[in-house]
Design a protein around this motif. Sequence first.
Motif, short mmCIF file in Angstrom:
data_model
loop_
_atom_site.label_atom_id
_atom_site.label_comp_id
_atom_site.label_asym_id
_atom_site.label_seq_id
_atom_site.Cartn_x
_atom_site.Cartn_y
_atom_site.Cartn_z
N GLY A 83 54.49 45.09 54.56
CA GLY A 83 53.16 44.50 54.38
C GLY A 83 52.29 45.37 53.50
O GLY A 83 52.62 45.62 52.33
N VAL A 129 42.31 42.46 50.97
CA VAL A 129 43.70 42.09 50.77
C VAL A 129 44.43 43.21 50.03
O VAL A 129 43.94 43.68 49.02
CB VAL A 129 43.76 40.78 49.97
CG1 VAL A 129 45.18 40.48 49.57
CG2 VAL A 129 43.17 39.65 50.78
N GLY A 130 45.56 43.64 50.56
CA GLY A 130 46.34 44.68 49.91
C GLY A 130 47.54 44.09 49.18
O GLY A 130 47.70 42.87 49.12
N ARG A 131 48.36 44.93 48.64
CA ARG A 131 49.59 44.50 48.01
C ARG A 131 50.65 44.37 49.10
O ARG A 131 50.65 45.11 50.08
CB ARG A 131 50.04 45.50 46.96
CG ARG A 131 49.15 45.45 45.72
CD ARG A 131 49.55 46.50 44.72
NE ARG A 131 50.94 46.38 44.37
CZ ARG A 131 51.41 45.57 43.43
NH1 ARG A 131 50.59 44.82 42.74
NH2 ARG A 131 52.69 45.53 43.17
N GLY A 132 51.56 43.46 48.95
CA GLY A 132 52.58 43.27 49.96
C GLY A 132 53.89 43.89 49.52
O GLY A 132 54.35 43.68 48.41
N GLY A 133 54.48 44.70 50.39
CA GLY A 133 55.72 45.34 50.02
C GLY A 133 56.47 45.83 51.22
O GLY A 133 56.18 45.52 52.36
N ILE A 134 57.47 46.65 50.92
CA ILE A 134 58.30 47.24 51.94
C ILE A 134 58.63 48.65 51.48
O ILE A 134 58.76 48.90 50.28
CB ILE A 134 59.56 46.37 52.20
CG1 ILE A 134 60.37 46.89 53.37
CG2 ILE A 134 60.39 46.19 50.95
CD1 ILE A 134 61.34 45.85 53.92
N LYS A 151 55.72 43.44 45.45
CA LYS A 151 55.65 42.40 44.42
C LYS A 151 54.50 41.47 44.74
O LYS A 151 54.03 41.39 45.87
CB LYS A 151 56.95 41.63 44.32
CG LYS A 151 57.22 40.72 45.49
CD LYS A 151 58.41 39.83 45.24
CE LYS A 151 58.76 39.12 46.55
NZ LYS A 151 58.96 37.71 46.44
N GLN A 152 54.04 40.76 43.72
CA GLN A 152 52.96 39.81 43.88
C GLN A 152 53.35 38.48 43.25
O GLN A 152 54.24 38.43 42.40
CB GLN A 152 51.69 40.34 43.20
CG GLN A 152 51.14 41.57 43.89
CD GLN A 152 49.83 42.02 43.29
OE1 GLN A 152 49.77 42.39 42.12
NE2 GLN A 152 48.78 42.01 44.08
N ASN A 153 52.67 37.42 43.67
CA ASN A 153 52.88 36.14 43.02
C ASN A 153 52.33 36.17 41.60
O ASN A 153 51.43 36.95 41.30
CB ASN A 153 52.20 35.01 43.80
CG ASN A 153 52.90 34.71 45.10
OD1 ASN A 153 54.07 35.03 45.26
ND2 ASN A 153 52.19 34.09 46.03
N GLY A 154 52.86 35.33 40.73
CA GLY A 154 52.38 35.26 39.36
C GLY A 154 50.97 34.71 39.30
O GLY A 154 50.52 34.01 40.20
N THR A 155 50.25 35.07 38.25
CA THR A 155 48.87 34.62 38.11
C THR A 155 48.73 33.64 36.96
O THR A 155 47.63 33.21 36.64
CB THR A 155 47.95 35.82 37.86
OG1 THR A 155 48.46 36.55 36.75
CG2 THR A 155 47.87 36.71 39.08
N GLY A 157 49.57 30.62 36.83
CA GLY A 157 49.55 29.23 37.27
C GLY A 157 50.84 28.87 37.96
O GLY A 157 51.87 29.53 37.82
N ALA A 162 56.69 32.19 36.07
CA ALA A 162 56.35 33.61 35.88
C ALA A 162 55.91 34.24 37.19
O ALA A 162 54.86 33.90 37.72
CB ALA A 162 55.24 33.73 34.84
N ASN A 163 56.71 35.14 37.73
CA ASN A 163 56.34 35.85 38.94
C ASN A 163 55.43 37.02 38.59
O ASN A 163 55.20 37.33 37.41
CB ASN A 163 57.57 36.31 39.71
CG ASN A 163 58.30 35.12 40.31
OD1 ASN A 163 57.73 34.04 40.47
ND2 ASN A 163 59.56 35.29 40.62
#
Lengths: 311, 311, 311
Positions: A83, A129-134, A151-155, A157, A162-163
Amino acid sequence: YGRFGLDWNEANDVAGALDNTDATNITSRFRLTFDVSTETDGGVTVGGRIRAQAENRDGAQGRATFSSPQFHVAYGGLRVNVGNIWGAIDSAPGLYLNTTSVGTGIDGMGFNSLAIKGAGFDTFTSAGVGRGGIEAIYSAGGFTGHVSYSKQNGTAGTSTDANGVERTALMLNYSFGDYFVTGAYQSADNGRTITKGGVAVEADDDVIFLAGGADFGQFGATLQLAQTEEADSVTLAGEAEVGAASTVIAWVNSTDIDTGVTAGQTVTDGTAFGINYEYDLGGGVTFVAGYVNTAADDNDNSVQAGLHFSF
Amino acid sequence: YGRFGLDWNEANDVAGALDNTDATNITSRFRLTFDVSTETDGGVTVGGRIRAQAENRDGAQGRATFSSPQFHVAYGGLRVNVGNIWGAIDSAPGLYLNTTSVGTGIDGMGFNSLAIKGAGFDTFTSAGVGRGGIEAIYSAGGFTGHVSYSKQNGTAGTSTDANGVERTALMLNYSFGDYFVTGAYQSADNGRTITKGGVAVEADDDVIFLAGGADFGQFGATLQLAQTEEADSVTLAGEAEVGAASTVIAWVNSTDIDTGVTAGQTVTDGTAFGINYEYDLGGGVTFVAGYVNTAADDNDNSVQAGLHFSF
Amino acid sequence: YGRFGLDWNEANDVAGALDNTDATNITSRFRLTFDVSTETDGGVTVGGRIRAQAENRDGAQGRATFSSPQFHVAYGGLRVNVGNIWGAIDSAPGLYLNTTSVGTGIDGMGFNSLAIKGAGFDTFTSAGVGRGGIEAIYSAGGFTGHVSYSKQNGTAGTSTDANGVERTALMLNYSFGDYFVTGAYQSADNGRTITKGGVAVEADDDVIFLAGGADFGQFGATLQLAQTEEADSVTLAGEAEVGAASTVIAWVNSTDIDTGVTAGQTVTDGTAFGINYEYDLGGGVTFVAGYVNTAADDNDNSVQAGLHFSF
């Protein structure tokens, strides 16, 4: 913990970004941490952490907001976080100063002492909100190894494949007697770019951080080096205990931006320095004062003084 | 604490601002207070407070949000607050009613009993961003003195040197036997203005508040007077204990807007009155009912009844 | 409680709504509950509940936010809730699965096992603003009766007299030995509509829910039926305890949309099924894994596995 004090910052009353602000403001932070954990029949610890934090700075009041949660599973010397991770780079011993703010003054005063400043790396986000990771952290004897991935979702659209930003970082630390050495490396994709030699380059990729230090009780020193696509930077910090309850830390940083970089810079070329004074009042209360001179040409002075208390 | 009840308010089902709302709604509040403090070796108390509060009113549901924090340093009869301050005017004895809501009914019902209504003054904000300031409170014997100062950043944009609202307030209170007297004054700059005699005047500057009261056990009374640039106002409140567990408070307020004021009014000229009934159910639970008639010409009636409980 | 795990969902990497997301993501939730109560001298319990909850799903990080509060007054077998109510439909025994997520997998995986899916009904909102209402619950012997009412302000603007959604629901449950039966009904006004036979129909009005179940210790089964204006739906779920610490629940749902419905559908016509596996690790920690196949034509598979822990 809580901390509050006065901040005098030349740059806060200058035509432009902060001209509707006085040079002197209250700076404060209030942090509540909710830690929970339990243990399975097999002796594995499972737990979580969430924070609520409020900050007031530069004349702007803030209300507290919760963070994203961090979950962990731990067994023996191994801990896996999921998380809102700490990040391998951010956890590197020698990166932050040995002060209550882990920077200078009450609120860190811009953390100009970090050799790695300007680079983007994963860190626990305490308010919002932080970045999500492991990540996995393993400690044995004087050795600590730490590898993190986020990793984060793409911005761009939801109609493109595009991730978003991905970061992988590794940190190794070894402590022996009064000495320690730290090495860390980060690889990043799909992040912000800078223009270097006319080409767009991933700004936070290929980040290298090295640190070493010694602590002889009353005196200590740390040297840190960082190389990013944007700049080479070096910081030397010295620490002295004065009397029974006082500590003074002074640091100087020199940052040298690569001459090929023509756009996207996030640091200022030049020399910054600062000094932090702390006095232990007992009961978890510390008086803190700091002075920082940034590498900027003008309005580069700021001073802070106040109290930090634990609860 | 928590409180909840039914609110019937004529003005909530009238063409215009609240016409999509029924006249009868739930009104409720849930307040969590996080108080922390520690003591230095020298006997000085250092602490902080933050709140999370949710309110539901007029058919609109609200989730809880945190406040800005307040920090304090206290020693003997002196206390200094930094951040989300209480404010000298808001702390004036005699300003609020001696009820669970410090107004009428479950949620104060508009606090029409305040002689100072309509004026802007600093107060602790329990849910959301508050004003940032510093204040000192000194108590000795029956005497209390309170001085507060707050300022905000300018709102005219960051390219001008216009700083924001500043308020300085002073409150003095003296209690002797069954009696008390209170006087308070506020000076304000860069705040909202009203048009008076064709000229723009700082609406919250030169605010004067005076109060006096007596409490003879079963019966009590308070008189308060306020003079602002906008209006002169006077409130008389009487209190009676009925039987073992009941208390009735009735009040009447008369507000007289200055005839020179032509724009920017925030209060209604005329007479308002109300009555509050409380019955102590034990265990920190109080039944509360209230009726208010505002100074408005139409739709000026509202009634509330419900429970208030401490935790 | 806290819960976290990995979610692989085909639909999360498909051109369209979620194409900037990977198919594999972390799914997690962190929930803090603040319960408070007190008792009057007459033995009536008065209390309140508020939650703060953070969720991370589909690659998007979330910070925790508070809920709206719920208040209650309870005496003997009767409890009255005010504010963020539970709702009579949502409290119907047999509606949710007997798992840690009350659905499948770590986060419920869309709760496709509910026969009533697609319908809007009142439920306690754990993070954010909930619906405001009032409900009464009475239990005696094996019998439970539950009636709830909620309303909202109108959304058509404040210059019209149009009030908002109103829902009234009734639920009756009777448990005897190893068996139970449940019946529930909801009436709604001013809510969303579907087009049925060319006419706009209140979608959440006239909702009927029936359930029955049996639990013979090691094995159990539940059948649920729901009829809404939009669709008829039936779910059969079976449960088996395997060994000392494992539980397996499998379910299949068949939903049949009314052929007259031409616009406003919220469910997919067809058959969905899923399986949930749980292993109790002790100390309040449970390993959970789930598989769901939705009624969609494509990208209908998802798998989750992770840990759930109580605190």
